[in-house]
Enzyme design. Structure first.
Site, mmCIF file in Angstrom:
data_model
loop_
_atom_site.group_PDB
_atom_site.id
_atom_site.type_symbol
_atom_site.label_atom_id
_atom_site.label_comp_id
_atom_site.label_asym_id
_atom_site.label_seq_id
_atom_site.Cartn_x
_atom_site.Cartn_y
_atom_site.Cartn_z
ATOM 1 N N ARG A 83 0.825 -1.216 0.000
ATOM 2 C CA ARG A 83 0.000 0.000 0.000
ATOM 3 C C ARG A 83 0.854 1.259 0.000
ATOM 4 O O ARG A 83 0.430 2.311 -0.472
ATOM 5 C CB ARG A 83 -0.987 -0.038 1.175
ATOM 6 N N GLU A 120 4.885 -9.423 14.178
ATOM 7 C CA GLU A 120 4.297 -9.758 15.474
ATOM 8 C C GLU A 120 4.774 -11.145 15.936
ATOM 9 O O GLU A 120 5.142 -11.334 17.083
ATOM 10 C CB GLU A 120 2.781 -9.715 15.360
HETATM 11 P P1 AMP Z 1 4.078 -2.952 11.927
HETATM 12 O O1 AMP Z 1 5.345 -3.494 11.324
HETATM 13 O O2 AMP Z 1 3.616 -3.750 13.116
HETATM 14 O O3 AMP Z 1 4.169 -1.476 12.216
HETATM 15 O O4 AMP Z 1 2.923 -3.162 10.850
HETATM 16 C C1 AMP Z 1 2.783 -2.265 9.781
HETATM 17 C C2 AMP Z 1 2.506 -2.969 8.499
HETATM 18 O O5 AMP Z 1 1.509 -3.990 8.669
HETATM 19 C C3 AMP Z 1 1.954 -2.016 7.485
HETATM 20 O O6 AMP Z 1 2.512 -2.323 6.216
HETATM 21 C C4 AMP Z 1 0.455 -2.212 7.525
HETATM 22 O O7 AMP Z 1 -0.086 -2.160 6.233
HETATM 23 C C5 AMP Z 1 0.252 -3.590 8.143
HETATM 24 N N1 AMP Z 1 -0.685 -3.576 9.286
HETATM 25 C C6 AMP Z 1 -0.385 -3.840 10.584
HETATM 26 N N2 AMP Z 1 -1.466 -3.767 11.375
HETATM 27 C C7 AMP Z 1 -2.497 -3.435 10.569
HETATM 28 C C8 AMP Z 1 -3.911 -3.175 10.792
HETATM 29 N N3 AMP Z 1 -4.464 -3.256 12.016
HETATM 30 N N4 AMP Z 1 -4.662 -2.836 9.726
HETATM 31 C C9 AMP Z 1 -4.108 -2.748 8.490
HETATM 32 N N5 AMP Z 1 -2.805 -2.974 8.208
HETATM 33 C C10 AMP Z 1 -2.001 -3.315 9.235
#
Ligand code: AMP
Length: 200
Positions: A83, A120
């Site tokens: 995205r 995660e």
């Molecule tokens: P993070 O690495 O945990 O910051 O996760 C960010 C990435 O995961 C981004 O590329 C987001 O598109 C996706 N992502 C994580 N959590 C969500 C969520 N609740 N809704 C949509 N996309 C998410």
């Protein structure tokens, strides 16, 4: 479902961001769809495809992300797959900057630099072309959402390794409870977000 938090930049507790009007915030919030329990139970998936499909919301979102940098020199926009490509391409066009894709492993055809980043559960790797950034170039990192910050942290490491001058990391959505913004700020990166949602 988490309570909505409004605002831009660091404004997490104020009802509205200082530099973003209420109509704009509402336009964005109303255009983002929440899918409960996707991709797994307990996760509120913030789906921006509905925002992208709404011409007014998409334009306002890009305009708002671009606004602080209008008239300044930005050499490259680095977008995180997938995205971040859509938003990053539009932002690059507006700022007359180039676009650099940061991709999941195995997708780029030329010589690459790679970094492991934390998810995660477990780790993955992301890659960028070795010649995509010239040392000293001014770069803005873009993705749709920051949660734990693991993905963006990986991208920051790649860009730093290539000698980029990271002007800011920009996201439409912040999930502040997951601490990603703080993680990037501790790395010395300026973070810009447009709306925030409580919870994960
Ligand atoms: P993070 O690495 O945990 O910051 O996760 C960010 C990435 O995961 C981004 O590329 C987001 O598109 C996706 N992502 C994580 N959590 C969500 C969520 N609740 N809704 C949509 N996309 C998410």
């Amino acid at each position: 479902m988490g309570r909505l938090l409004f605002g831009s930049d660091c404004e997490r507790t104020e009802p509205l961001g200082a530099d973003m009007d209420q109509t704009m915030t509402e336009t964005l919030l109303n255009s983002i769809r929440t899918i409960p329990d996707y991709p797994k139970p307990g996760v509120q998936f913030r789906d921006i495809t509905t925002m992208l499909g709404n011409p007014r919301a998409f334009r306002r979102c890009v305009d708002e992300l671009v606004q602080p940098y209008a008239g300044t020199r930005i050499d490259q926009i680095a977008g995180i797959e997938a995205r971040g490509f859509i938003l990053g391409g539009a932002i690059a066009h507006q700022l007359s900057a180039g676009f650099v894709p940061i991709r999941k492993k195995g997708k780029l055809p030329h010589d690459i630099v790679r970094v492991a980043y934390s998810l995660e559960y477990g780790v993955d790797e992301m890659e960028m072309h070795k010649d995509a950034i010239t040392p000293g170039q001014k770069v803005i990192l873009v993705d749709d959402l920051i949660a734990t910050g693991g993905t963006a942290e990986g991208a920051v490491k790649l860009l730093t390794q290539m000698g980029a001058d990271i002007v800011a990391a920009c996201f439409v959505i912040d999930l502040p409870d997951l601490g990603g913004r703080k993680k990037l700020e501790e790395l010395g990166v300026t973070v810009r977000t447009l709306v925030a949602f409580e919870g994960d």
